[in-house]
Write an enzyme that holds these catalytic residues in place. Structure first.
Site, PDB file in Angstrom:
ATOM      1  N   LEU A  62       0.820  -1.212   0.000  1.00 45.43           N
ATOM      2  CA  LEU A  62       0.000   0.000   0.000  1.00 45.43           C
ATOM      3  C   LEU A  62       0.855   1.263   0.000  1.00 45.43           C
ATOM      4  CD1 LEU A  62      -2.710  -1.066   2.611  1.00 45.43           C
ATOM      5  CD2 LEU A  62      -2.966  -0.919   0.125  1.00 45.43           C
ATOM      6  N   ALA A  72       4.901   3.127   1.706  1.00 44.62           N
ATOM      7  CA  ALA A  72       6.093   3.024   2.549  1.00 44.62           C
ATOM      8  C   ALA A  72       6.333   4.360   3.223  1.00 44.62           C
ATOM      9  CB  ALA A  72       7.303   2.631   1.721  1.00 44.62           C
ATOM     10  N   GLY A  73       6.940   4.303   4.392  1.00 40.95           N
ATOM     11  CA  GLY A  73       7.261   5.511   5.142  1.00 40.95           C
ATOM     12  C   GLY A  73       8.583   5.358   5.837  1.00 40.95           C
ATOM     13  N   GLY A  74       8.827   6.223   6.791  1.00 42.64           N
ATOM     14  CA  GLY A  74      10.094   6.243   7.496  1.00 42.64           C
ATOM     15  C   GLY A  74      10.382   4.994   8.311  1.00 42.64           C
ATOM     16  N   GLY A 109       8.879   1.820   7.756  1.00 48.02           N
ATOM     17  CA  GLY A 109       8.767   0.547   7.054  1.00 48.02           C
ATOM     18  C   GLY A 109       7.765   0.599   5.925  1.00 48.02           C
ATOM     19  N   LYS A 113       1.767  -3.272   8.845  1.00 46.14           N
ATOM     20  CA  LYS A 113       2.925  -2.383   8.743  1.00 46.14           C
ATOM     21  C   LYS A 113       4.150  -3.142   9.232  1.00 46.14           C
ATOM     22  CE  LYS A 113       4.453   2.279   9.837  1.00 46.14           C
ATOM     23  NZ  LYS A 113       4.048   3.547  10.467  1.00 46.14           N
ATOM     24  N   ASP A 143       3.051  14.374  12.937  1.00 50.98           N
ATOM     25  CA  ASP A 143       3.285  14.188  11.506  1.00 50.98           C
ATOM     26  C   ASP A 143       1.980  14.304  10.719  1.00 50.98           C
ATOM     27  OD1 ASP A 143       4.882  13.741   9.288  1.00 50.98           O
ATOM     28  OD2 ASP A 143       4.774  11.563   9.441  1.00 50.98           O
TER      29      ASP A 143
END
Length: 187
Positions: free
Chosen positions: A10, A12-14, A16, A32, A123
């Site tokens: 779906l 990706a971020g800081g 994982g 996640k 955030d």
């Protein structure tokens, strides 16, 4: 991953990667995988998950399961069928007055619930607002415990920092344009 079948990526971020997945009963979930979480980070992740669980689930995604002790720690949460605000705005027309009002009230209500749980969302951005059929869901807190002596920094345009993100979110949706992505103010 664990007892969950992963069906697709779906985003990706800081921390994982988030996957669409299914549990053993066929229920759709978000998984996640925390690829960058070392063993030293796991205590902090446990605190973040406890904070996430304190937030009223109507305004975020409910934590269904977590496993932070395996080789790849992961969190399983409720799946929200709908785009994030960034994709909705980038791919569509500007929001009308009523849609914008509903969005702003939903996000503001979510922030109140998050703060009542003793959490500060650090955030808030369009990518962290999912547009579900039942309204917006604020996710991915990047949180910290709420501090009693919280100071409001002033935003260059006169708003306190705590109000800057909701007003920017409303402006993004109203104009179908980012108010900050390139560092330039909207024209």
């Amino acid at each position: 991953m664990g007892a969950y079948y992963l069906d697709g990526r779906l985003g990706a971020g800081g921390q994982g990667v988030v996957y669409e997945g299914y549990d053993s009963e066929g229920r759709r979930v978000a998984v996640k995988a925390l690829h960058k979480a070392g063993f030293g980070d796991r205590d902090m992740l446990r605190k973040e998950i406890r904070a996430w669980r304190r937030v009223a689930p109507f305004c975020t995604t409910k934590v269904l399961h977590d496993d932070l002790d395996g080789p790849v720690p992961f969190i399983v949460s409720e799946f929200v069928a709908g785009p994030d605000l960034r994709h909705a705005v980038d791919g569509g027309a500007p929001y009308g007055p009523e849609e914008l009002r509903r969005l702003a009230i939903g996000v503001a209500t979510a922030l109140v619930a998050i703060h009542r749980a003793g959490v500060v969302h650090r955030d808030l951005k369009p990518e962290n607002i999912l547009l579900g059929s039942d309204g917006p869901r604020v996710i991915d807190f990047g949180n910290c415990p709420h501090r009693r002596r919280h100071r409001h920094r002033r935003h260059p345009h006169g708003n306190s920092a705590i109000h800057a993100a909701p007003s920017a979110t409303a402006a993004n949706a109203a104009t179908a344009r980012s108010t900050c992505g390139d560092g330039e103010p909207p024209s």
